[in-house]
Design a protein around this motif. Sequence first.
Motif, mmCIF file in Angstrom:
data_model
loop_
_atom_site.group_PDB
_atom_site.id
_atom_site.type_symbol
_atom_site.label_atom_id
_atom_site.label_comp_id
_atom_site.label_asym_id
_atom_site.label_seq_id
_atom_site.Cartn_x
_atom_site.Cartn_y
_atom_site.Cartn_z
ATOM 1 N N GLN A 1 18.204 50.711 48.434
ATOM 2 C CA GLN A 1 16.842 50.198 48.420
ATOM 3 C C GLN A 1 16.159 50.575 47.099
ATOM 4 O O GLN A 1 16.276 51.707 46.637
ATOM 5 C CB GLN A 1 16.047 50.786 49.590
ATOM 6 N N GLU B 1 23.023 50.605 52.737
ATOM 7 C CA GLU B 1 21.967 49.834 52.104
ATOM 8 C C GLU B 1 21.341 50.631 50.962
ATOM 9 O O GLU B 1 20.888 51.761 51.153
ATOM 10 C CB GLU B 1 20.896 49.458 53.126
ATOM 11 N N TYR C 1 16.920 45.099 48.519
ATOM 12 C CA TYR C 1 17.757 45.713 49.547
ATOM 13 C C TYR C 1 19.161 45.125 49.417
ATOM 14 O O TYR C 1 19.372 43.932 49.671
ATOM 15 C CB TYR C 1 17.195 45.430 50.940
#
Length: 522
Positions: free
Chosen positions: A400, A398, A371
């Motif tokens: 991921q 973010e 992350y």
Amino acid sequence: MVTPPTAQALPIFARQTGQPCGNCHTDVLGLTPFGRRFKLGGYTLGGGPFRKTLFPIPPSGKVFPTADELKSVLVPGTASQDAVAQLRSYARQTTSDAKLAKPAATPEQAITDAFAAVQKPEEEPGWFPPLAVMLLGGYTHTQAPDPNWTPGVNHWNANNNTGLAQASLFGGGAMSDNVGVFAQLTYSFPAIADASGKWGWDNVDVRYAQSGQIGGVDVLFGITAHNNPTVQDVWNTAPAWTHPYFTTQLGFTGPATSTVIDGAYSQRVAGLGGYLFINDQLYLEATGYKTLGVVAQTRLGADPLASLGQIAGVAPYGRVAWEQRFGDHNLMVGGFASRFEIAPWSVSGVPVPLDTTGNLADVPYGATNKYTDFGFDTQYQYRGDNYWVILKGAYIREEQRYDAGYIGGIVPANLTNSLNTLRASSTVAIGNDNRVVATGQYFRTWGSPDANLYQGNQDSVPDTTGFMAELAYLPFGSSRAPYWPWFNTRIGLQYFYYTKYSGDTVTSHDKNTFIVYSTILF
């Protein structure tokens, strides 16, 4: 106050510094330039009616800060006669107008003259334990009954509940000239689906700070050890200190999905970092986070399974901010970044094994989920005649990547996803030490559709969009108020309005939440 990354303007700091709340805060948790300097300085500034440490700090020092300690809070070019006005509580409490009648050559000298009239040996004041207690409670109403409610689980109803949300014990302040502490122990009352409440440690921030000059430039250096990513930050745009500052544990008070930096590891990590504040303008910080052991988390009241897993190695965090003052205007622009490589709590769908104590074992795995968070934020403050205007904004993206293949028992449908968070707010604080405060906030979360991660959400997305409005009243905020600095309270009204909740635009209004709350500190 129901979420871990929270705290309050504390009577212990008012007693230590002699400052009313309005000198350090625009709105309780919202910090002024003076309040930011107090925190960056390690919570060590003195000046109040009590000695700031149990034993006098050798050599026997002065109760009141020197001009060198406080010159950074003066606006460049401030007229001499206005210097003490910026620290009005000192003048009101310790001097008379007659003592300040003689003009000084510089703003710094004006402060020194004011303090010199009231200096006394540090042994004379008494010492009071640096403790404070906070109670938070209120009434919560949602537009439709909470679907998570189950009869008989606890004392709450499906809707229209009145009761306590949290009780906290705070300790902190100066341990020495250069070391200070902020620490919080909290009992969280049960949420709508919890069988019982629980005790646990809350925010903790231990600091060492020292100031000096490098090449003729003022530099403040500090080391911070803490247990919640971004709790060490001094601007109210970082996740730990953003709106809402207070709320109950019931209802719907924000998006159901958030980035990792936005509270996923609150009270579950040990963080150690260093920072520089150069010329009261440029802030630089580097911090590393390591997951606490499962047994340690359990004993401290932090549920390990409420996080995504164990951090592999050390998670790095960096922060940069530029703050510039223009008279009564103050502007900050900045950014932050972090990367968490996390071994999830299950591998191939099989839970991590238990150790001999019955707790989840601390077992490292080669495969991790990644992350990477990038944040950009800004804050503008204007100090008017007995009022403040504050504008804030923050955006977090973010990235991921699920190399471990699982999040809990769920296999994400995609190898990679993204998640975005946007918050923008405006606040007006009016009156004696910001007695009446009105805030409006827009918040939005959106991200990649994933049929497995967001199963049950409309269109399989985490998207939430809404608004928050708050009106608060602080009856005991100033140095002249009754019971100050022993007692403080805040009464507030909040309304959360949703146009989308976890992808749902049809029944999103069912999540609209109205809250009446009160905090009591003593």
